[in-house]
Motif scaffolding. Structure first.
Motif, mmCIF file in Angstrom:
data_model
loop_
_atom_site.group_PDB
_atom_site.id
_atom_site.type_symbol
_atom_site.label_atom_id
_atom_site.label_comp_id
_atom_site.label_asym_id
_atom_site.label_seq_id
_atom_site.Cartn_x
_atom_site.Cartn_y
_atom_site.Cartn_z
ATOM 1 N N UNK A 1 0.836 -1.204 0.000
ATOM 2 C CA UNK A 1 0.000 0.000 0.000
ATOM 3 C C UNK A 1 0.869 1.251 0.000
ATOM 4 N N UNK A 2 0.357 2.308 -0.639
ATOM 5 C CA UNK A 2 1.053 3.598 -0.634
ATOM 6 C C UNK A 2 0.084 4.665 -0.145
ATOM 7 N N UNK A 3 0.608 5.634 0.645
ATOM 8 C CA UNK A 3 -0.283 6.647 1.212
ATOM 9 C C UNK A 3 0.176 8.079 0.929
ATOM 10 N N UNK A 4 -0.805 8.952 0.962
ATOM 11 C CA UNK A 4 -0.592 10.406 0.981
ATOM 12 C C UNK A 4 0.212 10.897 -0.229
ATOM 13 N N UNK A 5 1.199 11.770 -0.014
ATOM 14 C CA UNK A 5 1.946 12.364 -1.121
ATOM 15 C C UNK A 5 2.608 11.281 -1.973
ATOM 16 N N UNK B 1 1.516 8.163 -2.518
ATOM 17 C CA UNK B 1 0.454 7.559 -3.325
ATOM 18 C C UNK B 1 0.158 8.430 -4.551
ATOM 19 N N UNK B 2 0.083 9.748 -4.319
ATOM 20 C CA UNK B 2 -0.220 10.661 -5.432
ATOM 21 C C UNK B 2 0.911 10.708 -6.447
ATOM 22 N N UNK C 1 5.667 0.135 6.966
ATOM 23 C CA UNK C 1 4.941 -0.655 7.969
ATOM 24 C C UNK C 1 4.708 -2.056 7.425
ATOM 25 N N UNK D 1 1.015 -7.642 4.805
ATOM 26 C CA UNK D 1 0.602 -6.354 4.240
ATOM 27 C C UNK D 1 1.740 -5.364 4.469
ATOM 28 N N UNK D 2 2.261 -4.849 3.386
ATOM 29 C CA UNK D 2 3.395 -3.932 3.439
ATOM 30 C C UNK D 2 2.894 -2.552 3.041
ATOM 31 N N UNK D 3 3.383 -1.513 3.702
ATOM 32 C CA UNK D 3 2.962 -0.152 3.325
ATOM 33 C C UNK D 3 4.149 0.793 3.339
ATOM 34 N N UNK E 1 5.072 5.025 3.138
ATOM 35 C CA UNK E 1 4.451 6.359 3.209
ATOM 36 C C UNK E 1 5.444 7.404 3.680
ATOM 37 N N UNK F 1 6.735 10.805 5.984
ATOM 38 C CA UNK F 1 6.597 11.130 7.407
ATOM 39 C C UNK F 1 5.164 11.528 7.721
#
Lengths: 83, 149, 149, 83
Positions: D5-9, D11-12, D56, D73-75, D77, D79
């Motif tokens: 999974x990728x999050x926030x900036x 991910x964008x 994570x 589950x690997x992520x 992201x 800070x």
């Protein structure tokens, strides 16, 4: 005249809320006033000799060597326990 | 910086105080402390009476708030202390701080409580199953001041 | 020790949280922290969006609460963090602590905020007059952790 | 299969929310997976080389040398900026 107030446990133990001292217009250190008050009785002697006695002049905490003058409001009380 | 101080027998309302503290749009951090009448370990507590030195208490609380203001950048400080007779779990004291910075808000709130505990002329008398007792000052409260020196 | 943690888009009510924190009659000290959306210095802020990592956020907040509980004697810990779109001056985060000791309540509340700022997977995107920007992590937040090591 | 999974900036910038990696039942360090992902494009290479990248595994923050296995589950992201 100097108005002297006592609070909380000290007020109860002295059975005195307020004491008016005729200062004859003189300025004097709080320690001198304490000596005068202590001479009133053994009980006053004992209660006013406590090492944790706090003193306020005109509603500001001050050390016992502070000088007071006619019209000042002096207060003695035990360590505070508010909050 | 706005300072509000009250010494009152009436109860206070945390939500109203918080509402006032939130008025400053530059302040993203609000810290509150509430002190409550709590149970005793050894005997039943029926309640307590808070005596104070009228006039001096308000002055002492304003002084403490101003000292905090000199040390940290604060938007608002509110201090309320109740006097008179209180029952168990009633509110005794409130200190609320609004600041742009959470570290300043936390520090100022704790600083004010530490100074209030040692400098503001309030005295508690507890009414217990064993009789009435004036509360003794705690060495830990005096000790707490040393971190601010 | 009771721990309550929530990650939600709904607003929260300080008065209700305080009501819960006051339930423990042995706890005379309640400290709360509220974090609000605040104005920017350089441009108008229309609002912000809080993204999070569902599942991990709740777990991270529970972990942080438990770490606090191991360090200090606490009666109750409540943490609420909002996600989704928030407008200026809205509430973002709440941390509330009840303890028998005010020093423990202050320390635990600040500890939880410091860890939350560095360890809980939330990200803020600001909507401003100049466009949309992901908020940069602050060195001061990372620095804040060192005092607890 | 490992879910990434990728999050926030991040991910964008990657324009990717989730990536499924066939791990062939093997365990491997996160650093190896990162190398595989970086080879996808110059953009991925750049974004996943950031020194402040957080990771994570199964929703716990971990260092990049942590080993993951099938079903984890690997992520990744940037800070975090909550609170």
């Amino acid at each position: 005249m100097i108005k002297i107030l006592f609070f909380a446990a000290l007020r109860e133990r002295l059975d005195c809320e307020q004491y008016l001292l005729n200062s004859d217009g003189q300025t004097m250190p709080v320690t001198d006033i304490l000596e005068q008050l202590k001479s009133l009785s053994d009980n006053w002697q004992h209660e006013l000799s406590r090492s944790d006695l706090l003193c306020a002049v005109n509603q500001q905490l001050v050390p016992l060597h502070t000088t007071v003058k006619d019209g000042d409001e002096l207060a003695f009380f035990p360590p505070v326990t508010g909050g | 910086m706005s300072v509000f101080v009250a010494v009152q027998s009436d109860d206070f309302c945390l939500a109203s105080e918080y509402h006032e503290l939130r008025r400053n749009a530059a302040c993203g951090a609000v810290v509150t402390f509430s002190g409550l009448v709590r149970e005793l370990n050894d005997t039943a507590l029926y309640g307590m009476t808070l005596e104070h030195y009228p006039g001096m208490t308000e002055q002492a609380l304003i002084d403490i708030a101003k000292q905090a203001q000199q040390r940290w950048p604060l938007g608002a400080v509110r201090i309320i202390h109740r006097v008179g007779t209180l029952k168990p779990i009633e509110q005794i004291v409130f200190v609320g701080i609004a600041s742009a910075h959470r570290a300043a808000a936390f520090a100022a709130c704790e600083f004010i409580m530490d100074y209030l505990k040692n400098r503001a002329p309030f005295w508690k008398k507890e009414h217990t199953a064993n009789g009435e007792y004036w509360v003794d000052a705690k060495a830990s409260d005096q000790q707490a001041l040393t971190r601010w020196e």
